[in-house]
Design an enzyme around this catalytic site. Structure first.
Site, mmCIF file in Angstrom:
data_model
loop_
_atom_site.group_PDB
_atom_site.id
_atom_site.type_symbol
_atom_site.label_atom_id
_atom_site.label_comp_id
_atom_site.label_asym_id
_atom_site.label_seq_id
_atom_site.Cartn_x
_atom_site.Cartn_y
_atom_site.Cartn_z
ATOM 1 N N ARG A 1 0.897 6.692 4.894
ATOM 2 C CA ARG A 1 0.779 5.803 3.737
ATOM 3 C C ARG A 1 -0.071 4.580 4.081
ATOM 4 O O ARG A 1 -0.879 4.113 3.263
ATOM 5 C CB ARG A 1 2.165 5.369 3.275
ATOM 6 C CG ARG A 1 2.152 4.504 2.014
ATOM 7 C CD ARG A 1 3.550 4.362 1.429
ATOM 8 N NE ARG A 1 3.539 3.596 0.191
ATOM 9 C CZ ARG A 1 3.971 2.345 0.079
ATOM 10 N NH1 ARG A 1 4.470 1.717 1.147
ATOM 11 N NH2 ARG A 1 3.918 1.722 -1.074
ATOM 12 N N HIS B 1 -3.372 3.410 2.042
ATOM 13 C CA HIS B 1 -3.507 2.061 1.483
ATOM 14 C C HIS B 1 -4.670 1.300 2.116
ATOM 15 O O HIS B 1 -5.195 0.360 1.508
ATOM 16 C CB HIS B 1 -2.199 1.287 1.642
ATOM 17 C CG HIS B 1 -1.171 1.662 0.625
ATOM 18 N ND1 HIS B 1 -0.434 0.741 -0.079
ATOM 19 C CD2 HIS B 1 -0.761 2.880 0.179
ATOM 20 C CE1 HIS B 1 0.383 1.372 -0.919
ATOM 21 N NE2 HIS B 1 0.207 2.668 -0.774
ATOM 22 N N VAL C 1 -8.742 0.434 -0.324
ATOM 23 C CA VAL C 1 -9.119 -0.977 -0.505
ATOM 24 C C VAL C 1 -10.236 -1.310 0.490
ATOM 25 O O VAL C 1 -10.009 -1.363 1.696
ATOM 26 C CB VAL C 1 -7.913 -1.909 -0.279
ATOM 27 C CG1 VAL C 1 -8.317 -3.362 -0.486
ATOM 28 C CG2 VAL C 1 -6.765 -1.540 -1.217
ATOM 29 N N SER D 1 -8.571 -3.073 7.017
ATOM 30 C CA SER D 1 -8.271 -4.344 6.345
ATOM 31 C C SER D 1 -6.774 -4.496 6.111
ATOM 32 O O SER D 1 -6.245 -5.618 6.143
ATOM 33 C CB SER D 1 -9.025 -4.445 5.016
ATOM 34 O OG SER D 1 -8.627 -3.426 4.106
ATOM 35 N N ASN E 1 2.165 -3.321 -1.586
ATOM 36 C CA ASN E 1 2.421 -3.292 -0.138
ATOM 37 C C ASN E 1 3.645 -4.086 0.301
ATOM 38 O O ASN E 1 4.317 -3.723 1.273
ATOM 39 C CB ASN E 1 1.199 -3.830 0.611
ATOM 40 C CG ASN E 1 -0.038 -2.986 0.405
ATOM 41 O OD1 ASN E 1 0.047 -1.811 0.059
ATOM 42 N ND2 ASN E 1 -1.210 -3.584 0.602
ATOM 43 N N HIS F 1 3.944 13.074 -0.243
ATOM 44 C CA HIS F 1 5.299 12.646 -0.587
ATOM 45 C C HIS F 1 6.342 13.699 -0.232
ATOM 46 O O HIS F 1 7.518 13.531 -0.548
ATOM 47 C CB HIS F 1 5.379 12.287 -2.073
ATOM 48 C CG HIS F 1 4.727 10.993 -2.414
ATOM 49 N ND1 HIS F 1 4.645 10.483 -3.699
ATOM 50 C CD2 HIS F 1 4.097 10.073 -1.628
ATOM 51 C CE1 HIS F 1 4.012 9.328 -3.689
ATOM 52 N NE2 HIS F 1 3.669 9.057 -2.441
ATOM 53 N N THR F 2 5.916 14.763 0.411
ATOM 54 C CA THR F 2 6.889 15.727 0.932
ATOM 55 C C THR F 2 7.611 15.165 2.158
ATOM 56 O O THR F 2 8.598 15.723 2.616
ATOM 57 C CB THR F 2 6.196 17.066 1.282
ATOM 58 O OG1 THR F 2 7.207 18.053 1.551
ATOM 59 C CG2 THR F 2 5.300 16.934 2.499
ATOM 60 N N ASP G 1 11.163 13.826 -0.990
ATOM 61 C CA ASP G 1 11.324 15.260 -1.206
ATOM 62 C C ASP G 1 12.803 15.578 -1.057
ATOM 63 O O ASP G 1 13.361 15.481 0.040
ATOM 64 C CB ASP G 1 10.483 16.017 -0.177
ATOM 65 C CG ASP G 1 10.595 17.533 -0.280
ATOM 66 O OD1 ASP G 1 11.487 18.030 -0.998
ATOM 67 O OD2 ASP G 1 9.792 18.226 0.374
#
Length: 325
Positions: free
Chosen positions: A66, A70, A74, A80, A98, A197-198, A244
């Site tokens: 993740r 993220h 950006v 960054s 965040n 997202h599992t 999940d």
């Protein structure tokens, strides 16, 4: 063929050829062998650090993935997201998508320390994050892939871009498609990357609206989640639920099977199936075929890792991932 038509055909072919050369040039900026001579043990060091982190807490594999997402959405994949706020810089860690949810910074710090000990001033934080994300997935039974390397670290960050560019848990399918398209990723990339997202978990604050307000949700599933997530903001905000419901520590296609059964934890998850978002067939295909999901996830995550990298003399190689040199 008429001369005018022939000229148009040749012009179109030349344009395609130029576009292909430009695309290859962009890809050529990164290379899987970038550190082979300057830091030959890099991948082993990162793998070792991630193995220790995931063994201590399996969820960390999801957290680092993740973090990579993220970062790339950006300013591109430029580390960054790792920058702390300071007197002269406002970082992205306290942006709405965040704050209180991004984690794993200490893991990247620890790996960076090991890399610096072996190869001082050589490897960017952006590349360490890209490798760590790959290893986190693989250590949780997911696929592996060849990571393109050669990114450099930015000296700047953008909290405003983090607030506007990162999809929220309440996003519609149309919003998600648009956000990904603006980064050169198509609908298949969107669905495949959402399959991340599992693994991992989400805070009550991000799925409260889903379990109390949405109608396209399995009633028993919603009732179970309400046991840990109260209807009002406050004391239960930080309570966690697995992304999940089948297995949050194994990278497989369970996430998609959840969506087909209306077990999506976030509103934005369930938007990928049954909400009229135009991506139902892709989601259903991954629910049936885990190998297809793994293959397409690899394609999509490599594409994501190539979003606007700093290369050559741009940016820098940070000594400390939390601050510019």
């Amino acid at each position: 063929m008429a001369p005018a038509a022939l000229l148009l055909t040749r012009t179109a072919a030349a344009a395609v050829a130029v576009a292909c050369v430009l695309a290859l040039g962009a890809m050529a900026q990164l290379s899987p062998t970038f550190y082979d001579a300057s830091c030959p043990n890099l991948q082993a060091i990162v793998r070792s650090g991630m193995a220790a982190a995931v063994q201590q807490e399996p969820r960390m594999g999801a957290s680092i993935l993740r973090l990579f997402f993220h970062d790339c959405f950006v300013q591109g994949c430029d580390a960054s997201v790792l920058l702390d706020d300071s007197a002269t810089l406002t970082g992205e860690k306290n942006a709405a998508p965040n704050a209180n949810s991004l984690r794993g910074f200490e893991v990247i710090d620890a790996v960076k320390s090991q890399v610096e000990a072996a190869c001082p001033g050589t490897v960017s934080c952006a590349d360490i994050l890209a490798l760590a994300a790959r290893d986190g997935v693989n250590l949780l039974s997911g696929p592996t892939w060849t990571v393109q390397l050669g990114r450099r670290d930015t000296r700047t960050a953008s909290q405003s871009a983090a607030n506007s560019n990162l999809p929220s848990p309440s996003s519609s399918a149309a919003t998600l498609v648009s956000a990904f398209a603006s980064n050169g990723l198509d609908s298949r990339d969107l669905v495949a990357l959402s399959g991340a997202h599992t693994i991992g978990a989400a805070r009550c604050a991000s799925f409260r609206s889903r379990i109390y307000n949405d109608t396209n949700i399995n009633a028993g599933f919603a009732a179970k989640r309400k046991q840990i997530c109260g209807p009002q903001a406050g004391g239960t905000d930080g309570n966690l639920a697995p992304m999940d419901a089948m297995s949050s520590v194994k990278f497989d296609n369970g996430y998609f099977r959840n969506l087909v059964s209306q077990f999506g934890l976030l509103h934005s998850d369930q938007e990928l199936f049954g909400a009229g978002g135009g991506v139902d067939s892709i989601t259903a295909g991954y629910a049936r075929n885990g190998a297809a999901f793994s293959r397409d996830f690899v394609t999509a995550v490599v594409k994501m890792g190539n979003i606007s990298p700093l290369t050559g003399s741009s940016g820098e190689i940070r000594a400390n991932c939390r601050k510019p040199n």
